[in-house]
Design a protein around this motif. Structure first.
Motif, PDB file in Angstrom:
ATOM      1  N   GLY A  58       0.796  -1.217   0.000  1.00 31.16           N
ATOM      2  CA  GLY A  58       0.000   0.000   0.000  1.00 31.16           C
ATOM      3  C   GLY A  58       0.829   1.268   0.000  1.00 31.16           C
ATOM      4  N   ALA A  59       2.143   1.135   0.134  1.00 37.01           N
ATOM      5  CA  ALA A  59       3.026   2.310   0.164  1.00 37.01           C
ATOM      6  C   ALA A  59       3.711   2.482  -1.185  1.00 37.01           C
ATOM      7  N   SER A  60       4.302   3.647  -1.378  1.00 34.91           N
ATOM      8  CA  SER A  60       5.091   3.916  -2.578  1.00 34.91           C
ATOM      9  C   SER A  60       6.472   4.388  -2.152  1.00 34.91           C
ATOM     10  N   GLY A  61       7.426   4.268  -3.044  1.00 34.41           N
ATOM     11  CA  GLY A  61       8.780   4.700  -2.716  1.00 34.41           C
ATOM     12  C   GLY A  61       9.498   3.685  -1.847  1.00 34.41           C
ATOM     13  N   SER A  62      10.607   4.107  -1.275  1.00 39.26           N
ATOM     14  CA  SER A  62      11.422   3.235  -0.434  1.00 39.26           C
ATOM     15  C   SER A  62      11.974   4.039   0.742  1.00 39.26           C
ATOM     16  N   TYR A  63      12.352   3.336   1.786  1.00 41.66           N
ATOM     17  CA  TYR A  63      12.890   3.982   2.980  1.00 41.66           C
ATOM     18  C   TYR A  63      13.577   2.929   3.842  1.00 41.66           C
ATOM     19  N   THR A  64      14.297   3.361   4.852  1.00 41.43           N
ATOM     20  CA  THR A  64      14.959   2.477   5.809  1.00 41.43           C
ATOM     21  C   THR A  64      14.399   2.751   7.189  1.00 41.43           C
ATOM     22  N   ASP A  65      14.005   1.680   7.895  1.00 39.76           N
ATOM     23  CA  ASP A  65      13.367   1.866   9.197  1.00 39.76           C
ATOM     24  C   ASP A  65      14.393   1.934  10.327  1.00 39.76           C
ATOM     25  N   GLU A  66      13.884   1.994  11.560  1.00 41.19           N
ATOM     26  CA  GLU A  66      14.748   2.159  12.729  1.00 41.19           C
ATOM     27  C   GLU A  66      15.607   0.933  13.009  1.00 41.19           C
ATOM     28  N   ASN A  67      15.269  -0.209  12.355  1.00 41.27           N
ATOM     29  CA  ASN A  67      16.073  -1.417  12.515  1.00 41.27           C
ATOM     30  C   ASN A  67      17.071  -1.604  11.374  1.00 41.27           C
ATOM     31  N   SER A  68      17.243  -0.553  10.567  1.00 44.32           N
ATOM     32  CA  SER A  68      18.152  -0.567   9.411  1.00 44.32           C
ATOM     33  C   SER A  68      17.684  -1.536   8.327  1.00 44.32           C
ATOM     34  N   ILE A  69      16.393  -1.801   8.290  1.00 46.31           N
ATOM     35  CA  ILE A  69      15.812  -2.646   7.239  1.00 46.31           C
ATOM     36  C   ILE A  69      15.298  -1.744   6.126  1.00 46.31           C
ATOM     37  N   ALA A  70      15.708  -2.027   4.891  1.00 46.85           N
ATOM     38  CA  ALA A  70      15.271  -1.252   3.727  1.00 46.85           C
ATOM     39  C   ALA A  70      13.934  -1.789   3.232  1.00 46.85           C
ATOM     40  N   TRP A  71      12.950  -0.899   3.127  1.00 50.74           N
ATOM     41  CA  TRP A  71      11.615  -1.268   2.682  1.00 50.74           C
ATOM     42  C   TRP A  71      11.321  -0.649   1.322  1.00 50.74           C
ATOM     43  N   ILE A  72      10.516  -1.362   0.520  1.00 49.63           N
ATOM     44  CA  ILE A  72      10.057  -0.826  -0.756  1.00 49.63           C
ATOM     45  C   ILE A  72       8.535  -0.887  -0.789  1.00 49.63           C
ATOM     46  N   GLY A  73       7.920   0.114  -1.435  1.00 48.72           N
ATOM     47  CA  GLY A  73       6.475   0.085  -1.636  1.00 48.72           C
ATOM     48  C   GLY A  73       6.112  -0.932  -2.714  1.00 48.72           C
ATOM     49  N   ASP A  74       4.824  -1.221  -2.820  1.00 50.99           N
ATOM     50  CA  ASP A  74       4.395  -2.272  -3.762  1.00 50.99           C
ATOM     51  C   ASP A  74       3.763  -1.727  -5.032  1.00 50.99           C
ATOM     52  N   ASP A  75       3.858  -0.409  -5.266  1.00 55.84           N
ATOM     53  CA  ASP A  75       3.227   0.173  -6.449  1.00 55.84           C
ATOM     54  C   ASP A  75       3.684  -0.487  -7.743  1.00 55.84           C
ATOM     55  N   ASP A  76       4.959  -0.838  -7.815  1.00 46.65           N
ATOM     56  CA  ASP A  76       5.500  -1.417  -9.038  1.00 46.65           C
ATOM     57  C   ASP A  76       5.472  -2.943  -9.025  1.00 46.65           C
ATOM     58  N   LEU A  77       4.926  -3.523  -7.974  1.00 46.97           N
ATOM     59  CA  LEU A  77       4.954  -4.977  -7.823  1.00 46.97           C
ATOM     60  C   LEU A  77       3.621  -5.638  -8.125  1.00 46.97           C
ATOM     61  N   ILE A  78       2.544  -4.877  -8.036  1.00 46.09           N
ATOM     62  CA  ILE A  78       1.221  -5.452  -8.239  1.00 46.09           C
ATOM     63  C   ILE A  78       0.294  -4.374  -8.797  1.00 46.09           C
ATOM     64  N   GLN A  79      -0.551  -4.735  -9.759  1.00 46.73           N
ATOM     65  CA  GLN A  79      -1.432  -3.765 -10.395  1.00 46.73           C
ATOM     66  C   GLN A  79      -2.822  -3.753  -9.769  1.00 46.73           C
ATOM     67  N   ASN A  80      -3.244  -4.881  -9.251  1.00 46.74           N
ATOM     68  CA  ASN A  80      -4.592  -4.977  -8.707  1.00 46.74           C
ATOM     69  C   ASN A  80      -4.615  -4.486  -7.264  1.00 46.74           C
ATOM     70  N   GLY A  81      -5.810  -4.278  -6.739  1.00 50.85           N
ATOM     71  CA  GLY A  81      -5.951  -3.849  -5.357  1.00 50.85           C
ATOM     72  C   GLY A  81      -5.897  -2.341  -5.212  1.00 50.85           C
ATOM     73  N   GLU A  82      -6.189  -1.893  -4.004  1.00 51.95           N
ATOM     74  CA  GLU A  82      -6.261  -0.456  -3.718  1.00 51.95           C
ATOM     75  C   GLU A  82      -5.503  -0.145  -2.429  1.00 51.95           C
ATOM     76  N   SER A  83      -4.695   0.893  -2.475  1.00 49.69           N
ATOM     77  CA  SER A  83      -3.919   1.293  -1.306  1.00 49.69           C
ATOM     78  C   SER A  83      -4.815   2.023  -0.303  1.00 49.69           C
ATOM     79  N   LYS A  84      -4.657   1.666   0.980  1.00 52.20           N
ATOM     80  CA  LYS A  84      -5.439   2.291   2.043  1.00 52.20           C
ATOM     81  C   LYS A  84      -4.522   2.670   3.203  1.00 52.20           C
ATOM     82  N   VAL A  85      -5.003   3.631   4.016  1.00 47.27           N
ATOM     83  CA  VAL A  85      -4.269   4.095   5.199  1.00 47.27           C
ATOM     84  C   VAL A  85      -5.112   3.800   6.430  1.00 47.27           C
TER      85      VAL A  85
END
Length: 630
Positions: A58-85
């Motif tokens: 449900g997120a876009s872009g990428s970032y690194t969290d407080e545990n030094s884990i790099a996260w990526i959003g799923d916008d480019d990974l899946i076309q179906n579904g809807e992002s929610k907050v």
């Protein structure tokens, strides 16, 4: 519970065949400095694609969290579904990863696909934070799958995060994580997916044909959650709920050698719990279901202080109060690992650590992992069909968003196929009508179990592939309303057992006669796939009439000359008068000549009339066909 037992609660699952594994028994495990802090033996590294992927759904872009884990959003990974907050004020609304999710309202199942290596062992974690994103205060329930296998029935909560974790050996070159709707008006969603490579030597006391499903992973004595980067494999170790009669202790060892099969992190081994007295046992709590299930357990022990000659800590692991291990003596500065496999257990099964008669110190435990064991993992849809479906997906981007196993688990096949009920299912039908697909058909000849192919109402073009006529089980083929051209392969048109529909393809030659005429150049293409008709009348008049004139003219001339020569010969033999019958012979020749010319005239008229009639009839037929194609 026995009055002499203290209670250590955890969420867990187990298995049989208990064995003590000391630090010394794992000298063959080679510690390697991996970018993500993972230690793998040389054999585990050979030819494997290591995975350390974190997807924030449900997120876009990428970032690194407080545990030094790099996260990526799923916008480019899946076309179906809807992002929610999630709603603000939710317990995890400030957690970057858990503040978003992706919800799915269409399709039988929706899948994420992550590249991996065949034969590599992975840890896969799927997380779900409802967070009242839909303002309905109604957390849904739905199914969770991996690689065509049923993983769990997800029961989300209004209270916070729930997550599921599986450890298994990958059978293909990718892994899939899918959610599937099982109840009306309860839409599946997902908040995060994490995939981590593990060493091939880890969790090795369960057959590779099965997966381990986490029930609990507990760090006894820890003050908080332990994960990456303390654990290079990013296993999540939760602190235990400590019951009465138990004490938390901390190791005074400066370094703890964790070089055992399952490589617990040092941070986990630095703390432990013990019973209050040397005669007291520790009861290990589990949350097994009421029915018996196959289980797998690993336990980790490390002495927290260097004992003198008068001290001894020794105990046994018991199941239902029956000894199930040799005597355990935790080593100082090292780790002993105990695993339980090849057994079933339920909520009625008891597990405990009981001191030996000569022990001067109470039992101790640093950490424990508890799993259930899956059913045998599916091999997946037949590779012939996977290959053919991949050909469609490679050629048509619209189809690329379907992931996971095409047929499994049943009944959650892809929406546009049907599958057999075999253990290794075959694809028996393709339903791709009205998918707005254009271009030539790919080669899917490997899908030799197909019985039905429905491709109508698209824009497929080019020739109808010959391989379609060689599919041995094909019963129905609908290619209507496309842009196919050329002849229909005889293997299709002459197959009396096949229901074939090819209407609505203007450039397609349906019969041998029409294909022969097209090949002979009787018509030429024009815009829109229609044929420009040429007039046959000039050809008829320019070839048929002169032919008849020449033929009958020659016949008439020969007849006249023949009779005249005959008359001359008769006259030469006469006595000078008019020969008898001379006038009659001349008149006869004239009559024959006239008869020939009359015959020529009649034949010309009949030929022209016939040719014109045929031309008019053919023109009417062509106009009617063009009207239907327009």
């Amino acid at each position: 519970m026995d009055e002499r037992q203290a209670y250590a609660a955890c969420d867990g699952n187990w298995t049989d065949g208990v064995r003590v594994v000391s630090g010394e028994s794992s000298d063959n495990v080679q510690q390697l400095a991996m970018p993500m802090g993972i230690g793998l033996d040389g054999d585990a590294l050979h030819g494997l694609h290591l995975v350390f992927v974190s997807i924030d759904c449900g997120a876009s872009g990428s970032y690194t969290d407080e545990n030094s884990i790099a996260w990526i959003g799923d916008d480019d990974l899946i076309q179906n579904g809807e992002s929610k907050v999630v709603q603000s004020g939710n317990a995890l609304s400030d957690d970057h990863v858990m503040s978003t999710l992706r919800v799915f309202s269409t399709r039988k199942k929706n899948c994420y696909t992550i590249l991996a290596s065949k034969g590599g062992q992975v840890l896969v974690r799927a997380s779900f934070n409802y967070g009242n994103y839909d303002k309905k205060s109604s957390p849904p329930s739905f199914d969770l799958h991996f690689d065509g296998n049923l993983w769990a029935t997800v029961k989300t909560s209004s209270e916070g995060l729930v997550y599921y974790e599986a450890i298994y050996v990958v059978k293909g070159d990718s892994i899939s994580v899918c959610v599937a709707q099982t109840n009306p008006n309860q839409l599946p969603f997902i908040s995060a997916i994490e995939v981590r490579s593990l060493g091939s030597h880890m969790y090795s006391h369960v057959d590779a044909a099965y997966a381990l499903f986490l029930r609990s992973r507990t760090a006894y004595g820890a003050n908080g959650t332990i994960r990456y980067s303390d654990d290079g494999y990013d296993r999540i170790w939760n602190p235990a709920v400590i019951g009465s009669g138990l004490n938390m202790v901390t190791s005074d060892a400066l370094f703890i050698d964790v070089n055992v099969e399952d490589e617990p992190p040092q941070a986990v081994m630095q703390n432990a719990i013990t019973a209050s007295t040397a005669s007291q046992s520790i009861a290990l709590g589990t949350n097994f279901p009421t029915e018996k299930v196959p289980i797998y357990i690993t336990m980790y022990f490390s002495e927290v202080t260097e004992l003198d000659s008068t001290q001894k800590r020794a105990f046994q692991f018991r199941i239902n109060n029956k000894p199930d291990s040799d005597t355990i003596v935790p080593p100082y500065g090292k780790v002993t690992e105990l695993y339980v496999s090849n057994m079933t257990a339920s909520s009625n099964t008891s597990f405990s650590l009981v001191p030996t008669a000569d022990s001067t110190l109470p039992p101790l435990i640093n950490a424990m992992e508890v799993f259930t064991v899956s059913d045998q993992l599916a091999d997946g849809t037949n590779t012939k069909d996977v290959e053919g479906l991949a050909a469609f997906q490679n050629q048509f981007g619209t189809l690329q968003d379907w992931g996971g196993d095409p047929c499994l688990p049943s009944p959650y096949s892809w929406d546009w196929i049907n599958c057999s009920a075999d253990a290794t299912p075959r694809v028996t039908a393709l339903y791709l009508s009205s998918f707005d697909l254009s271009g030539p058909l790919p080669d899917f000849s490997s899908m030799d179990a197909l019985e039905t192919i429905d491709l109508h109402n698209n824009s497929f073009n080019g020739a109808i592939p010959d391989f379609l006529g060689n599919l041995p089980s094909l019963k129905e083929l609908n290619l209507a309303d496309n842009k196919f051209s050329g002849p229909v392969p005889s293997s299709l048109s002459k197959n009396n057992k096949l229901k074939l529909v090819v209407s609505g393809n203007p450039d397609l030659c349906v019969t041998g006669k029409s294909c022969t005429q097209t090949t002979a150049g009787d018509s030429t293409p024009v815009a829109g796939g229609r044929k420009k008709k040429s007039s046959k009348l000039p050809v008829i008049l320019g070839t048929s009439i002169p032919g008849f004139f020449v033929f009958w003219g020659i016949v008439g001339l020969v007849a006249v000359l023949h009779h005249r020569r005959k008359s001359a010969a008769i006259a030469a033999h006469g006595s000078g008068g008019t020969p008898h019958g001379g006038a009659t012979n001349t008149n006869m020749a004239d009559k024959i000549g006239q008869a020939v010319m009359n015959e020529i005239k009649v034949n010309i008229q009949e030929q022209v009339t016939s040719e014109i009639s045929d031309y008019v009839h053919q023109t009417v037929q062509n106009d009617q066909q063009d009207g239907r194609n327009a």
